[in-house]
Every structure is written in structure tokens, then in C-alpha cells.
Design a protein around this motif. Structure first.
Motif, short mmCIF file in Angstrom:
data_model
loop_
_atom_site.label_atom_id
_atom_site.label_comp_id
_atom_site.label_asym_id
_atom_site.label_seq_id
_atom_site.Cartn_x
_atom_site.Cartn_y
_atom_site.Cartn_z
N SER A 278 -5.81 -3.55 -25.72
CA SER A 278 -4.73 -3.82 -26.12
C SER A 278 -3.58 -2.73 -25.93
N ILE A 291 -0.20 -10.34 -30.44
CA ILE A 291 -0.35 -11.44 -29.56
C ILE A 291 0.92 -12.41 -29.91
N GLY A 294 3.91 -11.99 -28.12
CA GLY A 294 3.71 -12.01 -26.48
C GLY A 294 3.31 -10.95 -25.82
N ASN A 295 2.61 -10.07 -26.50
CA ASN A 295 1.78 -8.93 -25.93
C ASN A 295 0.45 -9.52 -25.14
N ASP A 296 0.65 -9.43 -23.80
CA ASP A 296 -0.39 -9.99 -23.18
C ASP A 296 -1.68 -9.20 -23.20
N ASN A 297 -1.42 -7.80 -23.14
CA ASN A 297 -2.71 -7.17 -23.36
C ASN A 297 -3.46 -7.29 -24.64
N ARG A 299 -3.48 -10.10 -26.01
CA ARG A 299 -4.32 -11.26 -25.88
C ARG A 299 -5.66 -11.13 -25.13
N LEU A 300 -5.39 -10.28 -24.11
CA LEU A 300 -6.85 -10.00 -23.32
C LEU A 300 -7.82 -9.09 -24.08
#
Length: 405
Positions: A278, A291, A294-297, A299-300
Motif C-alpha cells: 500500500s 482506498i 482513490g489510492n490504487d496501491n 486497493r492492491l
């Protein structure tokens, strides 16, 4: 008999005193963020005002001293004197050569020290805490309840690593498994929730999910396999630990960057896992907030964590020849409504159906599986301290019998 249970984390100290005659708790408390002032503490005695606040605890010694003062405090304590304690049980991780619970001696402490490279976050803190209690209560017996104990029923083909034989014969490199007290409690609690007389014939996949996470395959009340290995580093990703990792990737980075074993160990323990992916935090609450932002890392990180749990569930369904119960426990397992939902999503093919409304509304223990689910899905409020207290009482009772003879 009064047993104090000491649960030591790298930056935390949690305690509970259990009356063994009634199996009831006299006090629950803890200190968090030890070594990172201010350290937050909580202290609760049934029927008395709770205490919480912040203290300066640069080490576990100060945290323990603060807790012991509260335990004997006239207003919020539960004992008039610490000598009322019959024993102290430690939820120790790993000590070379010790497979079962043991009364703590200098030999046990030496074995903890020898195993520190495999448990660098935990063993030093436990050793320091044991020394603190030895100084504070020199006449009170101390017992180590090793997390590896419950997993001694794992068959040899499941705990074996494909390494040269001298690794095993000289250094005992094999899967040990951890979170033993929690998985043991879940193995006993699930039949009670299902109103069964015992665990015979019951296939449970126990998911202890929190800052430290592991999955355990349980059959007839016995551990048959578990996700952690020779250390707590192995298995699914943790809050800040990497989990399963190709060892050649580690050696490659050491060669390329000149990392020492201490430095690579630090990175894999402190900067990896959910935090590493993250780039924000290892705390799932922070990850979910990231998340939303809007943090895509982030989400991953969450999806990688969920996928790891789901993958182990699938593997253990195969190992057990099916599953009767999926049990969620630990901080994330008990409170992570969204995470539980994501883990169960897509498992309908093997008879695991989550009831979304039950899952959303549940507080505490209970069933969250749909009526048409072949496997029951349960949330269990794990009680590691009760297991530690029982084992401590057993060890002390056996010691007294031998001593009396």
C-alpha cells in the motif's frame, strides 16, 4: 488459582488475570505503542471504573510496572497483593528444543535466545518481559506456553520443507506453525457454538486474521496444517511482514544492494506485507480509508491480502477432503465485515455461501452463513488467554506433583 496471562508483542503488552476455578477474567488490560511515546493503555476490572490514557513506556519493563500498579490499585485493581498470583503464563512464540509448554528456567530462556533469528520481533520482547517479572515477583512461577504446541499433530509430509537433510537434523528447519493458542481455542469453541458434544468428524478452517494472520486446517480438533512456517514470516502476507517469498529474490537483492541479513530481515518484517504494497500503513483501517481516497496501491494491498486467505482456504478444503466450518477470528476476522465478505465471494462453488445481511449486522460471535450454505461460516471471539491460563495451571499442577513426590 489465579493465573496472569502475558501476551507480548514487539510494541505491546496485553494482560489478563483468570480465576481458574470459575474460568472468569478478573482484569483485562494492555499497553500499545511501547517504545513510541506516548504509549496508550487500557485497564478494565468488572464492576469497577475502567482506566485508559497515555504513559511513557520506552520499553516493556515500564509497561509491565504500570500494569502491575493498576492491578493492585485500591480503586481499579483486582488484587490486594501481587503475591496472590499463583503463576504467570507467557504466550511465547518459539524456543529451540521445546515442543510443549514448560516452566521457565534459564535453559528455556537460553532456547528463546537461540531461536531469536526466527522470531526477531517477539523473542527479545518476551525475554525482557520474563526478566522483568523475575525481578518483580521472584517467587512466582513462570510458564512458557509455546505457540507451536497445538501444531504438533501436523503430519510429517505437511511440515517438511524440501531442503538438505542436515538443515533438519542439525537446525530443525521445518514448519512449526504459530497462533497455536487462538487456533486451539477456535477448535474447542466452534463445536460449542454449533451445539455439538465434541469436535469428532468436524473439519474446520480457522482464519486468525489481524496484524498477524494465519490459517489452520483442523480435523477432529487437531491441527493438520497451517500457513505459517519455521517463522511467523511465512504464509499469507501480514500487516508489515512479507509472507511467502521466493528466497532467491532475497539473495538477489542482498547481492545487488549489499544488504546485511539484519537489514533484509528488518525490511521484510517492518516494511513489507500490507504496508509494503500500500505504501501507507499495515493497519487495514488505514488501507480502507486510502482506498476510499482513490489510492490504487491500497486497493492492491487489500486484494492481495484477501486473495491469500482465499487461496489457503481452497488448499485446506483439498487437504481436509471438504470443509464443515469456516471460522473468522482476530481483529480483522472479528471486525472486518467487508474483508470477510470479499474473502467468501467466489467460494460458492464449494458450498460456502455468506449471508450479507447477517455479516453486516453481526456484533460479537455468531453465524453469518446463508441457510443454503453447506459449510457454516462463523465469527469467533478468540480467547488465547484462557488457553494460556489452562496450560499454565496444568504445568504448575504437574510440577507440584513431581516436586511433592
Amino acid at each position: 488459582m489465579y493465573i496472569l496471562c502475558a501476551n507480548i508483542g514487539s510494541t505491546s503488552f496485553k494482560y489478563q488475570i483468570i480465576n481458574m476455578q470459575t474460568s472468569t477474567s478478573l482484569v483485562k488490560g494492555g499497553v500499545e505503542r511501547i517504545g513510541n511515546s506516548p504509549s496508550a493503555f487500557t485497564h478494565t476490572v468488572p464492576g469497577k471504573p475502567s482506566r485508559e490514557g497515555e504513559i511513557d513506556a520506552p520499553s516493556h519493563i515500564q509497561a509491565i510496572a504500570h500494569a502491575m500498579q493498576l492491578i493492585t490499585d485500591p480503586e481499579v485493581g483486582c488484587l490486594t497483593n501481587l503475591n496472590q498470583l499463583d503463576g504467570i503464563g507467557f504466550k511465547t512464540i518459539l524456543a529451540k528444543g521445546y515442543w510443549r509448554s514448560a516452566r521457565i528456567t534459564e535453559d528455556v530462556i537460553a532456547a528463546l535466545e537461540e531461536s531469536t533469528p526466527l522470531a526477531p520481533m517477539h523473542n527479545p520482547a518476551y525475554i525482557a518481559s520474563i526478566r522483568a517479572f523475575q525481578e518483580l515477583l521472584p517467587n512466582t512461577p513462570l510458564v512458557a506456553v509455546f505457540e507451536t504446541w497445538f501444531h504438533q499433530t501436523i503430519p510429517d509430509y505437511a511440515y517438511e520443507f524440501g531442503v538438505p537433510r542436515f538443515w533438519i537434523e542439525q537446525h530443525q528447519i521445518r514448519k512449526y506453525g504459530f497462533h497455536g493458542a487462538s487456533h486451539r481455542y477456535i477448535s474447542e469453541r466452534v463445536p460449542q457454538i454449533l451445539r455439538r458434544n465434541n469436535s469428532e468428524g468436524l473439519r474446520i478452517i480457522s482464519c486468525h486474521l489481524g496484524g498477524s494472520s494465519s490459517i489452520c486446517a483442523i480435523k477432529d480438533g487437531k491441527s493438520m496444517d497451517t500457513s505459517m512456517g519455521a517463522s511467523t514470516q511465512y504464509g499469507m502476507i501480514q500487516s508489515t511482514r512479507c509472507g511467502d517469498l521466493d528466497v532467491f529474490a532475497v539473495m538477489y537483492l542482498m547481492d545487488k544492494e549489499g544488504f546485511s541479513t539484519d537489514e533484509i530481515r528488518r525490511q521484510l518484517i517492518e516494511e513489507s506485507g500490507v504496508k509494503g504494497i500500500s505504501g501507507t500503513s499495515g493497519d487495514m483501517r488505514d488501507v480502507e480509508a486510502a482506498i476510499e481516497a482513490g489510492n490504487d496501491n491500497a486497493r492492491l494491498a487489500l486484494e492481495t491480502y484477501v486473495y491469500g486467505v482465499k487461496k489457503y482456504i481452497g488448499a485446506y478444503i483439498a487437504a481436509l477432503g471438504g470443509v464443515d466450518v469456516i471460522a473468522f477470528a482476530g481483529g480483522i476476522g472479528e471486525k472486518g465485515t467487508k474483508t470477510r465478505s470479499q474473502i467468501c465471494e467466489g467460494l460458492e462453488w464449494c458450498g460456502i455461501h455468506l449471508d450479507l445481511k447477517k455479516n453486516e449486522k453481526l456484533t460479537g460471535e455468531g453465524k453469518i452463513s446463508a441457510d443454503n450454505s453447506r459449510a457454516k461460516i462463523l465469527v469467533v471471539s478468540t480467547n488465547e488467554e484462557l488457553i494460556v491460563a489452562r496450560e499454565t495451571a496444568r504445568v504448575l499442577s504437574n510440577y507440584s506433583k513431581v516436586y511433592d513426590e
